[in-house]
Design an enzyme around this catalytic site. Sequence first.
Site, PDB file in Angstrom:
ATOM      1  N   ARG A  38       0.839  -1.197   0.000  1.00  0.00           N
ATOM      2  CA  ARG A  38       0.000   0.000   0.000  1.00  0.00           C
ATOM      3  C   ARG A  38       0.876   1.250   0.000  1.00  0.00           C
ATOM      4  O   ARG A  38       1.981   1.245   0.529  1.00  0.00           O
ATOM      5  CB  ARG A  38      -0.895  -0.027   1.245  1.00  0.00           C
ATOM      6  N   ASN A  48       7.594   1.053   1.200  1.00  0.00           N
ATOM      7  CA  ASN A  48       7.734  -0.156   0.395  1.00  0.00           C
ATOM      8  C   ASN A  48       8.695   0.001  -0.785  1.00  0.00           C
ATOM      9  O   ASN A  48       9.178  -0.997  -1.319  1.00  0.00           O
ATOM     10  CB  ASN A  48       6.364  -0.608  -0.122  1.00  0.00           C
ATOM     11  N   SER A 108      -4.752  -7.829   5.855  1.00  0.00           N
ATOM     12  CA  SER A 108      -4.125  -8.513   4.721  1.00  0.00           C
ATOM     13  C   SER A 108      -5.098  -9.507   4.104  1.00  0.00           C
ATOM     14  O   SER A 108      -5.166  -9.653   2.879  1.00  0.00           O
ATOM     15  CB  SER A 108      -2.860  -9.240   5.178  1.00  0.00           C
ATOM     16  N   GLN A 129       5.818 -10.885   2.414  1.00  0.00           N
ATOM     17  CA  GLN A 129       5.820  -9.540   2.997  1.00  0.00           C
ATOM     18  C   GLN A 129       7.135  -8.822   2.677  1.00  0.00           C
ATOM     19  O   GLN A 129       8.215  -9.333   2.967  1.00  0.00           O
ATOM     20  CB  GLN A 129       5.599  -9.631   4.507  1.00  0.00           C
ATOM     21  N   ARG A 185      16.535 -22.760  35.771  1.00  0.00           N
ATOM     22  CA  ARG A 185      16.730 -21.929  34.579  1.00  0.00           C
ATOM     23  C   ARG A 185      17.739 -22.605  33.643  1.00  0.00           C
ATOM     24  O   ARG A 185      18.904 -22.811  34.014  1.00  0.00           O
ATOM     25  CB  ARG A 185      17.245 -20.552  34.998  1.00  0.00           C
TER      26      ARG A 185
END
Length: 410
Positions: A38, A48, A108, A129, A185
């Site tokens: 767009r 873009n 989209s 994309q 952890r």
Amino acid sequence: MGRAGTQGPKAKKAKLGVRQSQRLRGKQRHFAALVLARGGSKGIPLKNIKLLAGVPLLGWVLRAAVDCGQFDSVWVSTDNQDIESVARKFGAQVHRRSPEVSKDMTSSLETILEFLEYHKEVEVVGHLQCTSPCLHPSHLKDVVKMFREEQYDSVFSVVRRHHFRWKEVSEGEVTQPLNLNPAKRPRRQDWKGELCENGSFYFATTQLINTRCLQGGKVAYYEMESQYSVDIDVDIDWPIAEQRVKRYGYYGKIEEVKLLVCNLNEQLVKFLNSSTVNAYLPGIPALEMLKGKKQVSVKFFPNTDTSNNEGEKHSSNKEMKECAQDKLRTVENLVNKLGITWKNVACFGNTECDLECLKKAEVRGAPHNAVPSILEVASYICTHDAEIRSFEEFVQHVLLLLEKLENKSP
């Protein structure tokens, strides 16, 4: 690369698509690559098509889509003329989307559905994309192969992340771990991490998309290595993105450059051809590397200035065309003398006089302020306007291409 398949929550709706895929095993389905671009980006105007490492952002994914050779058609859906021009330059067809799907809040999925209304021949959409410029043809080839051999209804890209997550709470509340035991952890090397969407692409059958879903039915992920998972919208800013793309982006089907043709102003050409050239002048170290280690022949041409006088415009245009043809004949003679082809030529220019040579060269560079006809054919547009700086940038680009070819990593 890793991948896995599952029956998702839309499996029931997608079963017809799976059976249809089974009936079509002997028939090749129409695969379409589709990039949504767009014109109304809020963060960066016309993001873009903003130059990223010398190439419009959109061009990086289109180059990968076209060169993978797996799509029956490659499309860009846009509402902007400038984006359309860039899309066509990189070999894509253009779908001019309606104002209804060009709004800030348009999804989209809605835009893809509109595209499919006009292109009934498409049976699988690869939604790529353009904010993920490190996409390579090999990634796309793998996914199309998954569809054809394993009959998936949808495949999307992921990356492995090693992030420990904690529950978000209000002030005064106590948080809790979401994906670890703090008492045990793990070390990074002992933990596989988690798979996260990286937004690079979403493939789906049109039958699944028509249920208003991009991920469902027989669904799989495609794991991309972290160096290729660059999302400009999320991860990094523009200068960092340029460095990542220079190292990990796809530069096309690279041929070995054997001849560099540079069209520069007359004084600079005389200086570069002299024996007293300063080794610290911008571009000279890279140029010496090209001529020495890479054994690239270099030819400098002085540019011909155009007249600003309207009365001389016709004469000037005629002289420019003659100059362009003379320069083309000179370079063709040099190409033949070296026993190479135009596929082995890199050319840098900025005026109409350089146009014919640029059209034929494989690697085509231009400064940011070159005339429009030159920018239209250039494959690499320098960020600098100053001639010596843009010349340096282009020489470094050619060096980078040769290093990628040498390392066999396009």
